[in-house]
Design a protein around this motif. Structure first.
Motif, PDB file in Angstrom:
ATOM      1  N   PRO A 595       0.815  -1.227   0.000  1.00  0.00           N
ATOM      2  CA  PRO A 595       0.000   0.000   0.000  1.00  0.00           C
ATOM      3  C   PRO A 595       0.848   1.276   0.000  1.00  0.00           C
ATOM      4  N   GLN A 596       2.022   1.233   0.636  1.00  0.00           N
ATOM      5  CA  GLN A 596       2.901   2.399   0.623  1.00  0.00           C
ATOM      6  C   GLN A 596       3.453   2.652  -0.781  1.00  0.00           C
ATOM      7  N   ILE A 597       3.811   1.569  -1.473  1.00  0.00           N
ATOM      8  CA  ILE A 597       4.282   1.697  -2.853  1.00  0.00           C
ATOM      9  C   ILE A 597       3.168   2.260  -3.729  1.00  0.00           C
ATOM     10  N   LYS A 598       1.963   1.783  -3.533  1.00  0.00           N
ATOM     11  CA  LYS A 598       0.808   2.272  -4.298  1.00  0.00           C
ATOM     12  C   LYS A 598       0.606   3.769  -4.051  1.00  0.00           C
ATOM     13  N   ALA A 599       0.718   4.185  -2.804  1.00  0.00           N
ATOM     14  CA  ALA A 599       0.523   5.598  -2.483  1.00  0.00           C
ATOM     15  C   ALA A 599       1.591   6.464  -3.140  1.00  0.00           C
ATOM     16  N   ALA A 600       2.834   5.988  -3.122  1.00  0.00           N
ATOM     17  CA  ALA A 600       3.920   6.750  -3.754  1.00  0.00           C
ATOM     18  C   ALA A 600       3.707   6.850  -5.260  1.00  0.00           C
TER      19      ALA A 600
END
Length: 760
Positions: A595-600
């Protein structure tokens, strides 16, 4: 490598002799009464005379197993003797004796071994798990038993293995691996074991009498890794054609497995015949009523010969005679007509069920028909056509859903409380252990309860030793188990001594992955093994999409295991658990990172995107390294085992594709791509598979996103099935022996991950 030292004729010669004998079946008495010779079996070495008393009181099969399970100096301190059943006819063992001279009596050789297992766990305080053991903690002189202890089985049936176990646990295992499995099952109180290896042989032999050539049948029979679903009438042909040598050697191996189970007083549960036939059966057998079964996940299902019509009884008789020739007789046979969407069409299911049972009873009078309780099966219509007193429903849904009423649903048919706590052989830990304990006690206490057994049925056994140990204990402990006490005792014996950090680790695991509820039967899988997507929340379409327990519990357990006393770190049990817990901690962290990669990516923050992808790829490398340090997590053993069965290079390549595809695409494009697809159904975090398949798949995806952020163009559209299928056809070799220091690698995992209490 050799797979069996059992003397065997060539398959062609053996089948010729069998077919000649089958021709006699048309005479009065039929095939069921035909005296078919068994193949010769290489005998076990005679046990040492000093280990027990006179020959009339020895239990040689149990003695042989004990010598395999324990170091010689410890095995010789046991005297194994036959003993009586309980007044109600249940299996029973008694453990007694002084230091260095332990006496175990049991109602069967397997029950004697169950008594040995009880002694090791409760008196000697060590564990022989599946996998891992702490036998190196045994003292030179085994402790005595203060007072004789007797345990009686609470239920008659202690059944083991799922219909899919042969595929997901490894269809290409050796005799030594399978015998080890039998020994462990006996040690934990199991008395009925499904035997699928070699199950293609009776079809191959019998159908040659009904219009098919050997070559046609070898093309119809799937590769061994996919045969479980052929026996369930879901598919045919995939991964084949199979070779004559393979059919012969698997039949010989299956017969040997069945013989070993009988020698231990255990029941080999053999596949029964309920009407599966190849295409074109009615054209070759006038009068046969055959019904197409449509498709299953995109595979064409085998046809179904109406058991209530003509021809079925003759084919069933031929099947059972051929089976008897290689596997002998059994009091229990496993069948699930109309499994997962089978089509009854115009078939009278009640009449068909009665005909299936009559054919079984003709071949094996009084035999029990074991049927899987799964989805809507068995139906009331099927149950109404049979003598339910000679059925056993092995319940695959006991731990799912609330308000289950098995007595009403199954009209008081005998059933076994079952668990399928692992789908596809996933490398993931956890189980609904509280549900097991609560329902076993509640359902046994029902008025006129029909619960007569337990059924240990993960889709691949041998991947969660704690779940196996706890579930099998249900059948032998006279008082309801207390989970907290059980896990505390397990922590002590698992590593061979009391240790506060070991106790803390297993308490964290108890309150985390082993305390899940009825919302699902299995834990969630990780995302490193998922087909790449920024919105991925599971690897298999059939697993939970969210964490089923607090992830911090596993991280807490890893920290505690790393602090276990150095003297306890030598055991294979400790090493396996440490690697498995580190693996699980990394798998759980994938659900934080993605999810952090998606947000970035959504914020078009290229720098943060690259930083997080770098962290993801570091974790992938750590995962490959730590799993590579234990033999149970090596992809190379999976492929090397498959290749060892091939008669030539082309066959070896087919069998490798058989096992590679099962873990990845599962099969055809349709099966892999349809809604609730099968791709990655059997995903597992294994060294070799991680580096060659999962990590490159994610790397390609992340690279396409990176280029998109740089250029502003849409990401690459990737045909994942084409990528995966090309990989499944590879034949690259991978290590078959572990490398690296498990402790140092698990420490590196802990150092790389955020602390248990960190906010992420």
């Amino acid at each position: 490598m050799p797979r069996s030292d059992r003397p065997r004729p060539s398959l062609r010669a053996g089948l010729s002799a069998l077919l000649a004998l089958l021709a006699l079946a048309a005479a009065p008495g039929g095939a069921a009464a035909l005296p078919v010779p068994r193949p010769a079996v290489a005998p076990e070495p005679a046990p040492a005379a000093a280990s027990t008393g006179p020959a009339r009181t020895r239990v040689p099969a149990a003695e042989a197993a004990l010598r395999r399970l324990l170091p010689p100096r410890h095995a010789l301190q046991f005297t194994l003797l036959p003993g009586p059943r309980s007044a109600e006819g249940q299996d029973r063992f008694t453990v007694s004796g002084r230091a260095g001279a332990v006496v175990v009596r049991g109602s069967t050789p397997a029950t004697v071994l169950t008594g040995v297992g009880w002694y090791l766990r409760h008196v000697a305080q060590v564990d022989v798990g599946w996998p891992g053991d702490s036998l190196d903690a045994l003292p030179d002189v085994l402790p005595g038993v203060p007072q004789p202890v007797t345990r009686t089985a609470l239920v008659r049936h202690r059944y083991a293995l799922n219909d899919t176990d042969e595929g997901y646990a490894g269809a290409y295992r050796t005799w030594e691996e399978r015998r080890r499995q039998i020994d462990l099952l006996a040690l934990h109180g199991v008395n009925e074991v499904l035997v699928q290896v070699g199950a293609e042989y009776p079809y191959y032999a019998a159908l040659q009498r009904h219009g098919y050539t050997a070559a046609e049948l070898r093309a119809w029979i799937p590769g061994p890794a996919h045969q479980s679903w052929w026996l369930l009438q879901n598919l045919s042909g995939f991964g084949g054609p199979v070779g004559e040598q393979l059919i012969e050697e698997r039949a010989a191996l299956g017969g040997r497995v069945a013989d070993e189970l009988r020698a231990l007083g255990m029941t080999p549960v053999l596949p029964g015949y309920f009407g599966t036939v190849p295409p074109g059966f009615a054209d070759r057998n006038p009068g046969a009523r055959v019904h197409p079964q449509g498709t299953w996940d995109g595979f064409a299902r085998p046809d179904w010969l109406d058991p209530a019509g003509p021809v079925f009884a003759a084919l069933a008789a031929d099947y059972y005679a051929a089976q008897r020739a290689r596997f002998g007789d059994s009091p229990m046979y496993r069948m699930s007509p109309l499994h997962e969407g089978g089509t009854a069409a115009s078939v009278d299911v009640k009449a068909a069920a009665g005909a299936v049972q009559r054919a079984l009873d003709t071949a094996h009078p009084g035999a029990i028909w074991a049927v899987l309780g799964w989805q809507d099966d068995p139906t009331r219509e099927l149950l109404s056509g049979v003598d339910t007193s000679r059925m056993l429903i092995v319940d695959g849904m006991s731990e799912r859903y609330e308000n289950l009423d098995r007595e009403t649903s199954w009209a008081h048919t005998p059933y076994a409380l079952g668990t399928i706590h692992n789908f596809g052989g996933h490398t993931t830990i956890g189980a609904n252990t509280g549900v097991w304990l609560r329902r076993f006690d509640q359902w046994r206490a029902e008025p006129d309860s029909a619960l007569t057994g337990i059924a240990y049925m993960p889709e691949a056994a041998g991947v969660d030793p704690a779940a196996f140990a706890l579930f099998t204990d249900l059948a032998w402990e006279p008082r309801p188990l207390d989970r907290k006490e059980w896990f505390a005792a397990y922590a002590r014996r698992r590593y061979g001594a009391e240790d506060g950090y070991a106790a803390a680790a297993w308490e964290a695991l108890r309150t985390g992955p082993y305390s899940t509820g009825t919302d699902s039967a299995q834990p969630q899988d990780g995302l490193f093994t998922a087909r790449p997507s920024l919105t991925a929340n599971r690897a298999s379409a059939w697993t939970p999409g969210n964490m089923r327990y607090p992830a911090a519990s596993v991280r807490t357990a890893l920290d505690a295991l790393l602090k276990v006393a150095p003297r306890l770190r030598r055991s294979s049990a400790y090493r396996y658990d440490l690697v498995d817990t580190a693996r699980q901690a990394l798998a759980n962290h994938s659900r934080v990172l993605l999810p952090q990669i998606k947000a970035a990516y959504g914020a078009e923050d290229l720098g943060r995107f690259r930083l997080l992808v770098g962290e993801w790829q570091r974790d992938e490398r750590l995962l490959a390294a730590v799993t590579g340090s234990d033999r149970h997590f090596l992809f190379g053993r999976w492929t090397a085992g498959a290749r060892s069965w091939g008669a030539d290079e082309a066959e070896r390549d087919r069998y490798e594709y058989d096992v590679r595809s099962l873990l990845t695409t599962w099969g055809t494009r349709t099966a892999s791509e349809r809604p609730f697809s099968l791709h990655d159904y059997a995903n597992r975090e294994w060294a070799g598979l991680l580096e060659e398949f999962y990590a490159p798949r994610w790397a390609r995806y992340f690279a396409s996103l990176d280029r998109s952020l740089v250029s502003g163009a849409a990401p690459e559209a990737i045909d994942w099935y084409a990528v995966e299928d090309a990989w499944a056809h590879r034949t690259t070799a991978h290590p078959t022996e572990p490398s690296g220091d498990p402790y140092a690698l698990a420490r590196a995992v802990a150092d790389a991950l955020p602390p248990a209490g960190a906010r992420t």
